[in-house]
Design a protein around this motif. Structure first.
Motif, PDB file in Angstrom:
ATOM      1  N   GLU A 259       0.820  -1.212   0.000  1.00 53.71           N
ATOM      2  CA  GLU A 259       0.000   0.000   0.000  1.00 53.71           C
ATOM      3  C   GLU A 259       0.856   1.264   0.000  1.00 53.71           C
ATOM      4  O   GLU A 259       0.448   2.291  -0.529  1.00 53.71           O
ATOM      5  CB  GLU A 259      -0.920   0.017   1.224  1.00 53.71           C
ATOM      6  CG  GLU A 259      -1.959  -1.081   1.243  1.00 53.71           C
ATOM      7  CD  GLU A 259      -3.045  -0.895   0.205  1.00 53.71           C
ATOM      8  OE1 GLU A 259      -3.392   0.262  -0.108  1.00 53.71           O
ATOM      9  OE2 GLU A 259      -3.543  -1.911  -0.295  1.00 53.71           O
ATOM     10  N   SER A 260       2.048   1.194   0.595  1.00 57.00           N
ATOM     11  CA  SER A 260       2.905   2.378   0.703  1.00 57.00           C
ATOM     12  C   SER A 260       3.399   2.864  -0.662  1.00 57.00           C
ATOM     13  O   SER A 260       3.788   4.022  -0.800  1.00 57.00           O
ATOM     14  CB  SER A 260       4.100   2.081   1.613  1.00 57.00           C
ATOM     15  OG  SER A 260       4.852   1.011   1.077  1.00 57.00           O
ATOM     16  N   GLU A 261       3.380   1.997  -1.682  1.00 56.69           N
ATOM     17  CA  GLU A 261       3.827   2.391  -3.022  1.00 56.69           C
ATOM     18  C   GLU A 261       2.708   3.015  -3.846  1.00 56.69           C
ATOM     19  O   GLU A 261       2.965   3.550  -4.926  1.00 56.69           O
ATOM     20  CB  GLU A 261       4.398   1.186  -3.764  1.00 56.69           C
ATOM     21  CG  GLU A 261       5.698   0.692  -3.192  1.00 56.69           C
ATOM     22  CD  GLU A 261       6.325  -0.380  -4.056  1.00 56.69           C
ATOM     23  OE1 GLU A 261       6.197  -0.309  -5.293  1.00 56.69           O
ATOM     24  OE2 GLU A 261       6.939  -1.294  -3.488  1.00 56.69           O
ATOM     25  N   LEU A 262       1.477   2.956  -3.376  1.00 58.57           N
ATOM     26  CA  LEU A 262       0.333   3.518  -4.085  1.00 58.57           C
ATOM     27  C   LEU A 262      -0.097   4.815  -3.409  1.00 58.57           C
ATOM     28  O   LEU A 262      -0.111   4.913  -2.189  1.00 58.57           O
ATOM     29  CB  LEU A 262      -0.843   2.537  -4.079  1.00 58.57           C
ATOM     30  CG  LEU A 262      -0.601   1.165  -4.686  1.00 58.57           C
ATOM     31  CD1 LEU A 262      -1.813   0.280  -4.463  1.00 58.57           C
ATOM     32  CD2 LEU A 262      -0.296   1.270  -6.157  1.00 58.57           C
ATOM     33  N   SER A 263      -0.445   5.803  -4.224  1.00 57.40           N
ATOM     34  CA  SER A 263      -1.001   7.028  -3.644  1.00 57.40           C
ATOM     35  C   SER A 263      -2.298   7.358  -4.373  1.00 57.40           C
ATOM     36  O   SER A 263      -2.397   7.222  -5.594  1.00 57.40           O
ATOM     37  CB  SER A 263      -0.005   8.183  -3.740  1.00 57.40           C
ATOM     38  OG  SER A 263       0.117   8.618  -5.063  1.00 57.40           O
ATOM     39  N   GLU A 264      -3.290   7.768  -3.602  1.00 59.54           N
ATOM     40  CA  GLU A 264      -4.608   8.067  -4.157  1.00 59.54           C
ATOM     41  C   GLU A 264      -4.959   9.518  -3.889  1.00 59.54           C
ATOM     42  O   GLU A 264      -4.637  10.059  -2.842  1.00 59.54           O
ATOM     43  CB  GLU A 264      -5.674   7.181  -3.508  1.00 59.54           C
ATOM     44  CG  GLU A 264      -5.501   5.727  -3.829  1.00 59.54           C
ATOM     45  CD  GLU A 264      -6.443   4.855  -3.010  1.00 59.54           C
ATOM     46  OE1 GLU A 264      -6.896   5.306  -1.952  1.00 59.54           O
ATOM     47  OE2 GLU A 264      -6.694   3.734  -3.442  1.00 59.54           O
ATOM     48  N   ARG A 265      -5.630  10.106  -4.869  1.00 60.56           N
ATOM     49  CA  ARG A 265      -6.116  11.465  -4.722  1.00 60.56           C
ATOM     50  C   ARG A 265      -7.542  11.481  -5.248  1.00 60.56           C
ATOM     51  O   ARG A 265      -7.803  10.995  -6.354  1.00 60.56           O
ATOM     52  CB  ARG A 265      -5.232  12.395  -5.549  1.00 60.56           C
ATOM     53  CG  ARG A 265      -5.304  13.821  -5.108  1.00 60.56           C
ATOM     54  CD  ARG A 265      -4.315  14.661  -5.887  1.00 60.56           C
ATOM     55  NE  ARG A 265      -5.115  15.618  -6.623  1.00 60.56           N
ATOM     56  CZ  ARG A 265      -4.882  16.031  -7.838  1.00 60.56           C
ATOM     57  NH1 ARG A 265      -3.847  15.572  -8.491  1.00 60.56           N
ATOM     58  NH2 ARG A 265      -5.654  16.898  -8.412  1.00 60.56           N
ATOM     59  N   PHE A 266      -8.445  12.031  -4.460  1.00 60.15           N
ATOM     60  CA  PHE A 266      -9.840  12.067  -4.877  1.00 60.15           C
ATOM     61  C   PHE A 266     -10.152  13.436  -5.462  1.00 60.15           C
ATOM     62  O   PHE A 266      -9.799  14.468  -4.905  1.00 60.15           O
ATOM     63  CB  PHE A 266     -10.757  11.743  -3.696  1.00 60.15           C
ATOM     64  CG  PHE A 266     -10.635  10.315  -3.251  1.00 60.15           C
ATOM     65  CD1 PHE A 266     -11.293   9.312  -3.929  1.00 60.15           C
ATOM     66  CD2 PHE A 266      -9.814   9.972  -2.188  1.00 60.15           C
ATOM     67  CE1 PHE A 266     -11.156   7.988  -3.543  1.00 60.15           C
ATOM     68  CE2 PHE A 266      -9.679   8.662  -1.794  1.00 60.15           C
ATOM     69  CZ  PHE A 266     -10.352   7.667  -2.476  1.00 60.15           C
ATOM     70  N   ILE A 267     -10.819  13.412  -6.631  1.00 61.40           N
ATOM     71  CA  ILE A 267     -11.149  14.641  -7.347  1.00 61.40           C
ATOM     72  C   ILE A 267     -12.619  14.606  -7.740  1.00 61.40           C
ATOM     73  O   ILE A 267     -13.276  13.566  -7.640  1.00 61.40           O
ATOM     74  CB  ILE A 267     -10.266  14.788  -8.606  1.00 61.40           C
ATOM     75  CG1 ILE A 267     -10.406  13.566  -9.526  1.00 61.40           C
ATOM     76  CG2 ILE A 267      -8.809  15.014  -8.232  1.00 61.40           C
ATOM     77  CD1 ILE A 267      -9.711  13.676 -10.852  1.00 61.40           C
ATOM     78  N   ARG A 268     -13.122  15.735  -8.215  1.00 52.38           N
ATOM     79  CA  ARG A 268     -14.510  15.769  -8.686  1.00 52.38           C
ATOM     80  C   ARG A 268     -14.621  14.973  -9.968  1.00 52.38           C
ATOM     81  O   ARG A 268     -13.775  15.044 -10.844  1.00 52.38           O
ATOM     82  CB  ARG A 268     -14.950  17.207  -8.926  1.00 52.38           C
ATOM     83  CG  ARG A 268     -15.202  17.922  -7.642  1.00 52.38           C
ATOM     84  CD  ARG A 268     -16.056  19.128  -7.872  1.00 52.38           C
ATOM     85  NE  ARG A 268     -16.243  19.820  -6.603  1.00 52.38           N
ATOM     86  CZ  ARG A 268     -16.331  21.107  -6.488  1.00 52.38           C
ATOM     87  NH1 ARG A 268     -16.270  21.872  -7.569  1.00 52.38           N
ATOM     88  NH2 ARG A 268     -16.508  21.669  -5.324  1.00 52.38           N
ATOM     89  N   SER A 269     -15.691  14.247 -10.064  1.00 51.13           N
ATOM     90  CA  SER A 269     -15.865  13.314 -11.162  1.00 51.13           C
ATOM     91  C   SER A 269     -16.623  13.941 -12.325  1.00 51.13           C
ATOM     92  O   SER A 269     -17.645  14.586 -12.127  1.00 51.13           O
ATOM     93  CB  SER A 269     -16.633  12.090 -10.661  1.00 51.13           C
ATOM     94  OG  SER A 269     -16.887  11.214 -11.725  1.00 51.13           O
TER      95      SER A 269
ATOM     96  N   GLN B 171      -7.637   9.360  -8.550  1.00 51.38           N
ATOM     97  CA  GLN B 171      -6.410   9.292  -9.336  1.00 51.38           C
ATOM     98  C   GLN B 171      -5.439   8.421  -8.557  1.00 51.38           C
ATOM     99  O   GLN B 171      -4.967   8.810  -7.496  1.00 51.38           O
ATOM    100  CB  GLN B 171      -5.794  10.672  -9.529  1.00 51.38           C
ATOM    101  CG  GLN B 171      -6.449  11.506 -10.577  1.00 51.38           C
ATOM    102  CD  GLN B 171      -5.731  12.830 -10.769  1.00 51.38           C
ATOM    103  OE1 GLN B 171      -5.034  13.311  -9.884  1.00 51.38           O
ATOM    104  NE2 GLN B 171      -5.919  13.406 -11.933  1.00 51.38           N
ATOM    105  N   LEU B 172      -5.171   7.248  -9.086  1.00 53.70           N
ATOM    106  CA  LEU B 172      -4.260   6.305  -8.436  1.00 53.70           C
ATOM    107  C   LEU B 172      -2.895   6.450  -9.091  1.00 53.70           C
ATOM    108  O   LEU B 172      -2.766   6.321 -10.305  1.00 53.70           O
ATOM    109  CB  LEU B 172      -4.780   4.882  -8.604  1.00 53.70           C
ATOM    110  CG  LEU B 172      -3.947   3.759  -8.012  1.00 53.70           C
ATOM    111  CD1 LEU B 172      -3.957   3.853  -6.488  1.00 53.70           C
ATOM    112  CD2 LEU B 172      -4.475   2.419  -8.458  1.00 53.70           C
TER     113      LEU B 172
END
Length: 140
Positions: free
Chosen positions: A12-22, A38-39
């Protein structure tokens, strides 16, 4: 831990997620809630990927990978964050699975004698057809 194959696991530490308007579906919430994800996964610096898989992944990812070697996948197919998050992770896993598949090396073969003869016969036939079209009679 994201399990790709028996040998490849991404922590999980190698993945970063950002939530944006769809831009996708969302009903009345579409302008209020950030449901798209955005993964990002750093392919170039990941210790989880073997070198040959990394090379093939760079080719498969195309424009989804930037100059620094970071792969970004956007998911906005569904209305909820959770479903979009699962969708992005599954798409990343599918892409890495494709890259993990080693292509079968092509064995160079020569054309058979029969195929050479058929090709030459069809060329001769085509030449005859063209020649008969171009003949003009001078009886006018």
């Amino acid at each position: 831990m994201l399990q790709i194959t028996a040998a490849i696991r991404i922590p999980e530490s190698e993945l970063s997620e950002r939530f944006i308007r769809s831009p996708g579906p969302g009903g009345q919430n579409v302008n209020k809630v950030a449901t798209a994800v955005q993964l990002s996964f750093d392919v170039a610096r990941s210790p989880s990927l073997p070198e040959d898989v990394r090379r093939r992944l760079n080719g498969l990812a195309g424009r989804r990978i930037d100059g620094d070697g970071v792969l970004t996948i956007e998911a906005h197919r569904f209305r909820t964050r959770e479903r979009n998050r699962e969708d992005a992770r599954e798409r990343l896993a599918d892409l890495i699975r494709q890259a993990a598949h080693r292509p079968k090396p092509r064995i160079a073969t020569r054309p058979t004698r029969g195929s050479k003869e058929r090709r030459l016969a069809s060329k001769k036939l085509r030449a005859q057809v063209k020649q008969t079209r171009s003949r003009r009679t001078t009886e006018d």
